[in-house]
Design an enzyme around this catalytic site. Structure first.
Site, mmCIF file in Angstrom:
data_model
loop_
_atom_site.group_PDB
_atom_site.id
_atom_site.type_symbol
_atom_site.label_atom_id
_atom_site.label_comp_id
_atom_site.label_asym_id
_atom_site.label_seq_id
_atom_site.Cartn_x
_atom_site.Cartn_y
_atom_site.Cartn_z
ATOM 1 N N HIS A 124 -45.441 14.486 18.675
ATOM 2 C CA HIS A 124 -45.814 15.804 19.180
ATOM 3 C C HIS A 124 -44.632 16.737 18.880
ATOM 4 C CE1 HIS A 124 -46.532 18.875 22.312
ATOM 5 N NE2 HIS A 124 -47.762 18.393 22.454
ATOM 6 N N ASP A 201 -41.103 9.605 24.592
ATOM 7 C CA ASP A 201 -42.046 10.597 25.086
ATOM 8 C C ASP A 201 -43.216 9.819 25.692
ATOM 9 O OD1 ASP A 201 -44.263 12.205 25.363
ATOM 10 O OD2 ASP A 201 -44.109 13.154 23.399
ATOM 11 N N GLN A 204 -48.367 10.634 27.320
ATOM 12 C CA GLN A 204 -49.721 10.066 27.261
ATOM 13 C C GLN A 204 -49.782 8.657 27.845
ATOM 14 O OE1 GLN A 204 -52.221 11.906 26.406
ATOM 15 N NE2 GLN A 204 -51.016 13.616 25.615
ATOM 16 N N LYS A 227 -50.506 15.703 33.195
ATOM 17 C CA LYS A 227 -51.320 14.774 32.401
ATOM 18 C C LYS A 227 -51.654 13.525 33.208
ATOM 19 C CE LYS A 227 -49.632 16.081 27.770
ATOM 20 N NZ LYS A 227 -50.109 17.417 27.753
ATOM 21 N N CYS A 365 -50.577 20.098 18.470
ATOM 22 C CA CYS A 365 -49.114 20.190 18.452
ATOM 23 C C CYS A 365 -48.495 19.024 17.700
ATOM 24 C CB CYS A 365 -48.531 20.273 19.862
ATOM 25 S SG CYS A 365 -49.054 21.735 20.744
#
Lengths: 407, 149
Positions: A124, A201, A204, A227, A365
């Site tokens: 991302h 990251d 998700q 999220k 993104c």
């Protein structure tokens, strides 16, 4: 068939019961932002009605109430990701701010001219741009772990990229554009063999799989509250205290100091050192409530159910002539990216919206992912445990309608 | 699907499928790039002027049906117009798709371009319809890049 009671869970999310364009809302844009359950809404409202004040400042009743709720949220985060200590969980505005904090705080201290930062092809922008900025500032170079057509990182090539100049490895636990679950634990182990820290990251991952930062042995792990069914403006950067203690603050201001004179300022300890200014108190307390919510449902069954939804959506969409699935990794979460013949994803998105179906259409993104597959954009349905097979049927039927309109 | 059919009318679908003047103009007097970072729409508009008149205008690039059809119909309409006439059209088109001008009740020069009035119901798509117009305007103003962000 999983025994997960999705109907019960659906009723916890008030937003889902509305109609859009005369059709029941079918929300499948969870990778962009997930919806919020009653528990989180009520906790936020309760805080604002009865407990609000600034944190870590006043000696009065409300300030202590707010501080203890805010710090209780931090402890909930610690337990949820199994961090060693709560002070290793820094509250930030979201995953993006978390990565920026690491890029800046770690980079300025440990990255020098000629050094290398390794990221991956499927990142991302939030895990690309902060590293590019610090690379430019420090005279370092970005190197990229390649992936195959299925959307899986090529691990042999990854190891070949690592050397004594590599000062950081940063990659996503799960790709937002493809749904690929990267073998984070194995990749971290590889980096550690070279003595290189790793920043993950996890935006998700945290809402869709069990994450244990100590089992992963991640040096830094970033994620967003919104999220994972919490409010926007909440988020966490976990960091091993050994690193966080060596890093300088990312921002200066109130709360993050020990003493200030015009000649010199000394900084507070963790986590305050990295939390300058009044934080998003209500949002972070809301994140704590989102964790309470996740702990209150059968989370393992929920994740298993999401897997069933992924298999079903893959089958239904994959069976439509003209639909091409983008991202077919063996290990995936419930993200289905696709293109339909030469129909632009924005046209798909608009037509599906008329059917009450919310999906994302665009580059997610992740423009380098689009460049890799040589598409300008994709349509993406990203599913959560409150979605249903009936909604996936509606999605598949509407995609057929799109093909009709454009035939 | 009533609003939808208003947006995706036959004419728009036809121009999407068979865009007119979808080519480069070699040695064009002017050209400009337009991009919509939100969608990834990218196009380049070429303009050849003869004195003050648009002798030829064309475009290349990729985008959604709305942006492609809008660019295609724009090139048809602009050919043969003076720069002043083009500016009036740009202004009217811009006002129409942003809801500041109702082509049903007000006198305009938009003609068949009125078909894009329907985009008003789809706020996220207004930029798709106006990208080519912003781009040609930039080309005529002597700028070489425009973004709708």
């Amino acid at each position: 068939m999983s025994s997960f009671n999705f109907q019960k869970v659906r009723s916890d999310f008030p937003v889902l019961s509305q109609t859009v364009n005369g059709k029941p809302l079918r929300y499948m844009d969870n990778a962009a932002s997930a919806q919020v359950p009653n528990l989180v809404i009520e906790r936020g409202s309760e805080y604002l009605k009865k407990e609000h004040s600034n944190v870590h400042r006043g000696v009065h009743y409300l300030s202590q109430k707010a501080t203890s709720a805010y710090e209780a949220a931090r402890e909930k985060v610690r337990r949820f990701i199994n961090a060693g200590e709560a002070k290793e969980c820094i509250f930030v505005r979201g995953c993006t701010e978390g990565i920026n904090l690491v890029a800046s705080g770690y980079g300025r201290k440990f990255i020098n001219e000629g050094d290398e930062i390794v990221i991956s092809q499927m990142e991302h922008h939030s895990n690309i741009v902060p590293w590019q900025m610090i690379a430019e500032e420090r005279g370092a170079k970005i190197r990229v772990i390649p992936m195959n057509q299925a959307g899986e990182l090529i691990l042999d090539e990854y190891e070949n990229l690592l050397n004594e100049k590599t000062k950081m490895v940063a990659f996503s636990h799960i790709s937002n554009a493809l749904g690929t679950i990267n073998p984070a634990k194995e990749m971290i182990e590889t980096a550690h063999k070279f003595g290189i820290p790793v920043c993950i990251d996890g935006a998700q991952a945290v809402p869709h799989m069990r994450v244990d930062v100590r089992d992963l042995d991640a040096d830094f792990y970033a994620f967003s509250g919104h999220k994972m069914f919490g409010p926007t403006g909440s988020g966490v950067i976990y960091g091993k205290k050994e690193w966080l203690e060596k890093m300088d603050p990312y921002q200066g201001g109130g709360s993050m100091i020990k003493t200030v004179t015009f000649e010199k300022t000394t900084y507070a300890g963790l986590p305050e050192k990295f939390e300058a200014g009044t934080p998003a108190i209500a949002s972070q307390i809301g994140l704590g409530a989102a964790i309470d919510y996740l702990n209150s449902i059968d989370l393992d069954a929920a994740f298993e159910y999401e897997h069933e939804l992924l298999a079903y959506a893959t089958e239904r969409l994959g069976a439509i002539e003209g639909v091409k699935l983008i991202g077919t990794a063996r290990e995936k979460t419930s993200v289905v990216s696709f293109t339909v013949a030469d129909i632009h994803p924005h046209d798909i998105g608009t037509i599906l919206d008329q059917e009450g179906i919310a999906i994302r259409a665009g580059h997610h993104c992740a423009q380098p992912v689009m460049q890799f597959y040589d598409v300008p954009a994709t349509a993406r349905a990203s599913l959560a445990f409150y979605n249903t097979k009936e909604e996936i049927d509606a999605l598949a039927d509407s995609v057929k309608k799109v093909i009709e309109v454009f035939s | 699907m009533s609003e939808l059919s208003e947006l995706y009318q036959e004419v728009i679908l036809d121009h999407n499928k068979n865009p007119r003047n979808f080519r480069e103009i070699e040695n064009a007097d002017r050209w400009a790039d337009g991009n919509n970072p939100l969608c990834g729409d990218q196009l380049r508009v070429f303009v050849d002027l003869e004195g003050d008149v648009v002798k030829d205008v064309s475009f290349v690039g990729s985008g959604c049906a709305i942006s492609k059809a809008s660019a295609s119909m724009m090139t048809q309409v602009l050919k043969g117009k003076t720069r002043a006439e083009a500016e009036v059209l740009f202004d009217e088109f811009h006002k129409m798709v942003t809801g500041q001008l109702d082509p049903e009740s007000e006198e305009t020069h938009l003609g068949k371009l009125r078909i894009f009035a329907g985009v008003l119901e789809f706020p996220a798509r207004v930029k798709c319809a106006s990208l080519s117009w912003h781009t040609v305007n930039a080309a005529l103003q002597g700028e070489d890049e425009v973004s709708t962000e």
